[in-house]
Design an enzyme around this catalytic site. Sequence first.
Site, PDB file in Angstrom:
ATOM      1  CG  HIS A   1     -44.783  17.070 -48.408  1.00 56.17           C
ATOM      2  ND1 HIS A   1     -44.263  17.996 -49.520  1.00 56.17           N
ATOM      3  CD2 HIS A   1     -43.833  16.557 -47.892  1.00 56.17           C
ATOM      4  CE1 HIS A   1     -43.191  18.086 -49.511  1.00 56.17           C
ATOM      5  NE2 HIS A   1     -42.596  17.193 -48.472  1.00 56.17           N
TER       6      HIS A   1
ATOM      7  CD  GLU B   1     -39.466  17.762 -47.421  1.00 58.48           C
ATOM      8  OE1 GLU B   1     -40.063  16.654 -47.389  1.00 58.48           O
ATOM      9  OE2 GLU B   1     -39.305  18.441 -48.663  1.00 58.48           O
TER      10      GLU B   1
ATOM     11  CE1 TYR C   1     -44.270  21.929 -49.943  1.00 60.95           C
ATOM     12  CE2 TYR C   1     -45.655  23.171 -48.296  1.00 60.95           C
ATOM     13  CZ  TYR C   1     -45.506  21.871 -49.372  1.00 60.95           C
ATOM     14  OH  TYR C   1     -46.373  20.840 -49.365  1.00 60.95           O
TER      15      TYR C   1
ATOM     16  CG  ASN D   1     -51.140  18.139 -53.782  1.00 63.66           C
ATOM     17  OD1 ASN D   1     -51.184  18.248 -52.775  1.00 63.66           O
ATOM     18  ND2 ASN D   1     -50.151  18.305 -54.703  1.00 63.66           N
TER      19      ASN D   1
ATOM     20  CE  LYS E   1     -49.236  18.959 -49.674  1.00 66.70           C
ATOM     21  NZ  LYS E   1     -49.237  19.491 -50.893  1.00 66.70           N
TER      22      LYS E   1
END
Length: 139
Positions: free
Chosen positions: A117, A128, A51, A114, A11
Amino acid sequence: MAKERTLAIIKPDAVARGLHGDILSRIHEAGFQIVAIESRRLTKEEAEGFYAVHRGKPFFGDLTSFMSSGKVVILALEADGAISRWRELMGATDPAKAAPNTLRKLYGTSIQNNCTHGSDAPETAAFELSYFFSGRQLI
Ligand code: CDP
Ligand code: MG
């Protein structure tokens, strides 16, 4: 365990801090094959589509702004049991609750930021992977 593929993203928080090199080393050491890799910035619309399952949740707007705030590294990873093994290496969604030595424990700074993913099931992995990579890239 059967050979499996999963979609991983490093990320923007991790890429901005130059942590993607270390995360790629951890991926290699853990025995994943990198089938495809791309570094680029997502548009807000791309992040929203990716998302879509979270649309309507209170964190959706901030999450998709964050995910389109800078470059990410998008990866197709292959290994026996890749989906659950990559989620194990990442650790729990909330870095504060992640197990020691997981990526999110080491590098995550908040439940949103975080660092990585990972797909959570075979169906989401298929969606995805095809969201970011063409069939040709996944040969
Ligand atoms: O990424 P993971 O599958 O572990 O968690 P998720 O529940 O599918 O949520 C997707 C992403 O939304 C998380 O990785 C966080 O970046 C973000 N999130 C958030 O900002 N606030 C929450 N309360 C839950 C998730
Ligand atoms: Mg998820």
